[in-house]
Motif scaffolding. Structure first.
Motif, PDB file in Angstrom:
ATOM      1  N   GLY A   1      31.237  45.616  29.892  1.00  0.00           N
ATOM      2  CA  GLY A   1      31.352  44.252  30.371  1.00  0.00           C
ATOM      3  C   GLY A   1      30.454  43.281  29.633  1.00  0.00           C
ATOM      4  N   ASP A   2      29.342  43.787  29.101  1.00  0.00           N
ATOM      5  CA  ASP A   2      28.437  42.918  28.368  1.00  0.00           C
ATOM      6  C   ASP A   2      29.018  42.473  27.041  1.00  0.00           C
ATOM      7  N   ARG A   3      29.825  43.315  26.423  1.00  0.00           N
ATOM      8  CA  ARG A   3      30.400  42.980  25.123  1.00  0.00           C
ATOM      9  C   ARG A   3      31.814  42.414  25.236  1.00  0.00           C
ATOM     10  N   PHE A   4      32.447  42.648  26.382  1.00  0.00           N
ATOM     11  CA  PHE A   4      33.794  42.117  26.596  1.00  0.00           C
ATOM     12  C   PHE A   4      33.792  41.243  27.851  1.00  0.00           C
ATOM     13  N   PRO A   5      33.098  40.099  27.808  1.00  0.00           N
ATOM     14  CA  PRO A   5      32.908  39.298  29.023  1.00  0.00           C
ATOM     15  C   PRO A   5      34.188  38.701  29.591  1.00  0.00           C
ATOM     16  N   ASN A   6      35.165  38.422  28.742  1.00  0.00           N
ATOM     17  CA  ASN A   6      36.394  37.810  29.250  1.00  0.00           C
ATOM     18  C   ASN A   6      37.240  38.807  30.024  1.00  0.00           C
ATOM     19  N   LEU A   7      37.334  40.027  29.512  1.00  0.00           N
ATOM     20  CA  LEU A   7      38.032  41.066  30.259  1.00  0.00           C
ATOM     21  C   LEU A   7      37.279  41.407  31.538  1.00  0.00           C
ATOM     22  N   ALA A   8      35.947  41.408  31.456  1.00  0.00           N
ATOM     23  CA  ALA A   8      35.140  41.677  32.646  1.00  0.00           C
ATOM     24  C   ALA A   8      35.359  40.601  33.701  1.00  0.00           C
ATOM     25  N   ALA A   9      35.460  39.340  33.277  1.00  0.00           N
ATOM     26  CA  ALA A   9      35.692  38.248  34.223  1.00  0.00           C
ATOM     27  C   ALA A   9      37.079  38.355  34.847  1.00  0.00           C
ATOM     28  N   LEU A  10      38.066  38.721  34.043  1.00  0.00           N
ATOM     29  CA  LEU A  10      39.420  38.914  34.572  1.00  0.00           C
ATOM     30  C   LEU A  10      39.439  40.022  35.611  1.00  0.00           C
ATOM     31  N   ALA A  11      38.740  41.116  35.321  1.00  0.00           N
ATOM     32  CA  ALA A  11      38.678  42.227  36.270  1.00  0.00           C
ATOM     33  C   ALA A  11      37.950  41.826  37.542  1.00  0.00           C
ATOM     34  N   SER A  12      36.860  41.063  37.395  1.00  0.00           N
ATOM     35  CA  SER A  12      36.056  40.656  38.549  1.00  0.00           C
ATOM     36  C   SER A  12      36.779  39.649  39.432  1.00  0.00           C
ATOM     37  N   ASP A  13      37.455  38.698  38.811  1.00  0.00           N
ATOM     38  CA  ASP A  13      38.131  37.650  39.570  1.00  0.00           C
ATOM     39  C   ASP A  13      39.438  38.127  40.182  1.00  0.00           C
ATOM     40  N   GLY A  14      40.056  39.103  39.540  1.00  0.00           N
ATOM     41  CA  GLY A  14      41.355  39.574  40.007  1.00  0.00           C
ATOM     42  C   GLY A  14      41.310  41.012  40.465  1.00  0.00           C
ATOM     43  N   THR A  15      42.234  41.798  39.957  1.00  0.00           N
ATOM     44  CA  THR A  15      42.350  43.209  40.311  1.00  0.00           C
ATOM     45  C   THR A  15      42.467  44.016  39.030  1.00  0.00           C
ATOM     46  N   ALA A  16      41.730  45.107  38.918  1.00  0.00           N
ATOM     47  CA  ALA A  16      41.754  45.897  37.693  1.00  0.00           C
ATOM     48  C   ALA A  16      41.492  47.359  38.000  1.00  0.00           C
ATOM     49  N   GLY A  17      42.044  48.218  37.152  1.00  0.00           N
ATOM     50  CA  GLY A  17      41.795  49.637  37.322  1.00  0.00           C
ATOM     51  C   GLY A  17      42.555  50.465  36.311  1.00  0.00           C
ATOM     52  N   ALA A  18      42.270  51.757  36.336  1.00  0.00           N
ATOM     53  CA  ALA A  18      42.986  52.710  35.489  1.00  0.00           C
ATOM     54  C   ALA A  18      44.277  53.123  36.184  1.00  0.00           C
ATOM     55  N   ILE A  19      45.361  53.211  35.422  1.00  0.00           N
ATOM     56  CA  ILE A  19      46.635  53.654  35.957  1.00  0.00           C
ATOM     57  C   ILE A  19      47.166  54.798  35.090  1.00  0.00           C
ATOM     58  N   GLU A  20      48.177  55.485  35.581  1.00  0.00           N
ATOM     59  CA  GLU A  20      48.787  56.564  34.823  1.00  0.00           C
ATOM     60  C   GLU A  20      49.906  56.041  33.944  1.00  0.00           C
TER      61      GLU A  20
ATOM     62  N   PHE B   1      47.601  60.653  28.965  1.00  0.00           N
ATOM     63  CA  PHE B   1      48.473  60.294  30.088  1.00  0.00           C
ATOM     64  C   PHE B   1      47.743  59.416  31.094  1.00  0.00           C
ATOM     65  N   ASP B   2      46.473  59.697  31.294  1.00  0.00           N
ATOM     66  CA  ASP B   2      45.713  58.932  32.279  1.00  0.00           C
ATOM     67  C   ASP B   2      44.894  57.837  31.597  1.00  0.00           C
ATOM     68  N   ASP B   3      44.285  56.980  32.395  1.00  0.00           N
ATOM     69  CA  ASP B   3      43.346  55.951  31.947  1.00  0.00           C
ATOM     70  C   ASP B   3      44.002  54.828  31.160  1.00  0.00           C
ATOM     71  N   ALA B   4      45.284  54.533  31.407  1.00  0.00           N
ATOM     72  CA  ALA B   4      45.843  53.281  30.914  1.00  0.00           C
ATOM     73  C   ALA B   4      45.211  52.130  31.694  1.00  0.00           C
ATOM     74  N   SER B   5      45.274  50.935  31.148  1.00  0.00           N
ATOM     75  CA  SER B   5      44.605  49.780  31.747  1.00  0.00           C
ATOM     76  C   SER B   5      45.590  48.851  32.432  1.00  0.00           C
ATOM     77  N   LEU B   6      45.178  48.297  33.560  1.00  0.00           N
ATOM     78  CA  LEU B   6      45.953  47.248  34.218  1.00  0.00           C
ATOM     79  C   LEU B   6      44.995  46.242  34.837  1.00  0.00           C
TER      80      LEU B   6
END
Length: 447
Positions: free
Chosen positions: A32-51, A402-407
């Motif tokens: 999150g320190d190096r990718f602040p925009n993705l971190a902000a998107l995850a924090s403000d919305g919904t994020a997780g690993a999917i199959e 197979f696992d750990d795709a991003s959404l």
């Protein structure tokens, strides 16, 4: 209204989907320190690993993601598929996808869709607002419609895909230079049409992430000499996604997703060479290089990635396995696969899945009989040229998982719990208030 001359309002919600091919969620989550925009998107919305899907190969994943259907419905199982009733193989293209794409559903509902650089979409469709095809497409003059899009992309020096051959060199500097150029050109095109604000669904894919992962992922996970080059590339991607997010008006929900995960590649496994040594596969002569060169004694063969087929009587032209013996022979092959070990004794296979478990639908006649989900580090290859060893090393040091795709969904009202790739298409339609039958998808909406 700021940047936009038109803001449609909450009564006509829209979606911007940005694909980041092959980006594992843990890469985003751990930095999150190096990718602040993705971190902000995850924090403000919904994020997780999917199959992902079985098999987690981009040529199969993107048709599944964009239709919400498993390969048994899309008819696309991998980079190379087998012709029905033949040993001939072909590379699936857009016309081979047999299920309805999400942008077709949006268009049918009376909305506009801009589709850019999605793998397995050549030739570009005429029924959408604009489209430039992605992975496996020829040059822009044939891959983009309408003429305005084609001309603009040609003039801007748009690049459909990075030159992966540069990644084969030990010195990765030229490869990374071209990767940055490809990423930069993609972003320029994306932002131009995002700013046009004339679409209801924007669907664009950064494919270069997958390419960089294939050649630098070990450097990332093992702190190799190209670690900083890898991280700097992703910092640039993060900056671009931040720019995209800042461009979007309030009636647009941003979705960022990958089609599969990634891990370090330790061993390439030459599956057909293993089958040959184990007595499952025979060739007509020593000068073999394709599936059509197998002989009548062959009981099984493999196609990438990790797809295993019985040479079945009545299905294959020279089938040697009687139909009455199908279940017993398949069980024997499954047991042999589960017993396969790498050089250090680690099992190669995490799971071996039967076709009826992995696939269902009207287009399952070319489905493999077994699909292997390998343990991390074992990349399952399936060439038919002579090989000296079962386990080998190549220029790539990263492989799909197979696992750990991003959404990531820019809405706190969504969920990623128990989600997979097939849930994304219905989620897009739900966010856009486009009606559909619940039975139209193998997945379900996440909002």
């Amino acid at each position: 209204m700021g940047l936009f001359d038109r803001l449609r309002g909450e009564d006509n919600p829209r979606v911007a989907f940005v694909g980041i091919d092959g980006v594992p969620f843990r890469l985003i989550d751990n930095h999150g320190d190096r990718f602040p925009n993705l971190a902000a998107l995850a924090s403000d919305g919904t994020a997780g690993a999917i199959e992902s899907i079985v098999p987690p190969e981009s040529s199969a994943c993107w048709p599944a993601l964009t239709t919400g259907k498993n390969p048994g419905e899309t008819g696309v199982y991998g980079f190379q598929d087998r012709e029905i009733g033949s040993y001939d193989t072909y590379v699936p293209m857009g016309r081979d996808v047999q299920a309805t794409r999400v942008w077709d559903r949006v268009t049918k509902a009376g909305h506009n869709a801009t589709v850019m650089n999605v793998p397995v979409t050549f030739p570009p469709q005429r029924n959408v607002q604009r489209m430039v095809s992605g992975f496996l497409s020829p040059e822009i003059d044939k891959a983009a419609r309408p003429d305005e899009l084609r001309d603009r992309l040609q003039e801007s020096g748009y690049v459909i895909d990075v030159n992966a051959k540069l990644g084969h060199k030990e010195d990765k500097s030229a490869f990374m230079e071209h990767a940055h150029k490809t990423l930069r050109k993609r972003q320029k095109a994306f932002t131009h049409y995002l700013k046009a604000d004339d679409w209801d669904l924007f669907f664009g894919v950064f494919m270069t992430t997958d390419r960089v992962n294939h050649f630098l992922f070990r450097d990332y996970e093992k702190n190799g000499p190209n670690y900083e080059a890898f991280m700097e590339f992703y910092e640039q991607l993060d900056e671009y996604i931040g720019e995209i997010r800042s461009l979007l008006p309030k009636d647009v929900t941003l979705i960022v997703a990958s089609d599969h995960g990634f891990t370090t590649l330790e061993h390439e496994v030459n599956c057909n060479e293993w089958l040959r040594r184990e007595g499952w596969l025979e060739y007509e002569d020593d000068d073999h290089d394709s599936l059509s060169d197998i002989d009548d004694d062959t009981r099984a063969y493999s196609l990438i990635p990790g797809r295993f087929y019985l040479n079945l009587e009545g299905r294959e032209p020279r089938g040697s396995v009687p139909k009455d013996d199908y279940e017993s022979v398949r069980a024997e092959l499954k047991a042999d696969l589960k017993a396969l070990e790498g050089p250090d004794g680690t099992p190669v296979c995490k799971r071996v899945v039967e076709r009826e478990t992995a696939f269902r639908g009207d287009h399952s006649e070319i489905a493999p009989d077994l699909v292997v989900i390998p343990n991390d580090g074992f990349d399952l290859k399936a060439g038919f040229k002579p090989k000296d060893e079962v386990f080998a090393a190549g220029p790539r040091n990263g492989m799909h998982t197979f696992d750990d795709a991003s959404l990531l969904i820019d809405s706190p009202n969504a969920t990623t719990e128990d989600a997979d790739l097939l849930d994304i298409a219905p989620t897009i339609l739900d966010l856009m208030d486009v009606d559909y039958k619940r039975t139209a998808f193998d997945g379900a909406g996440l909002v």
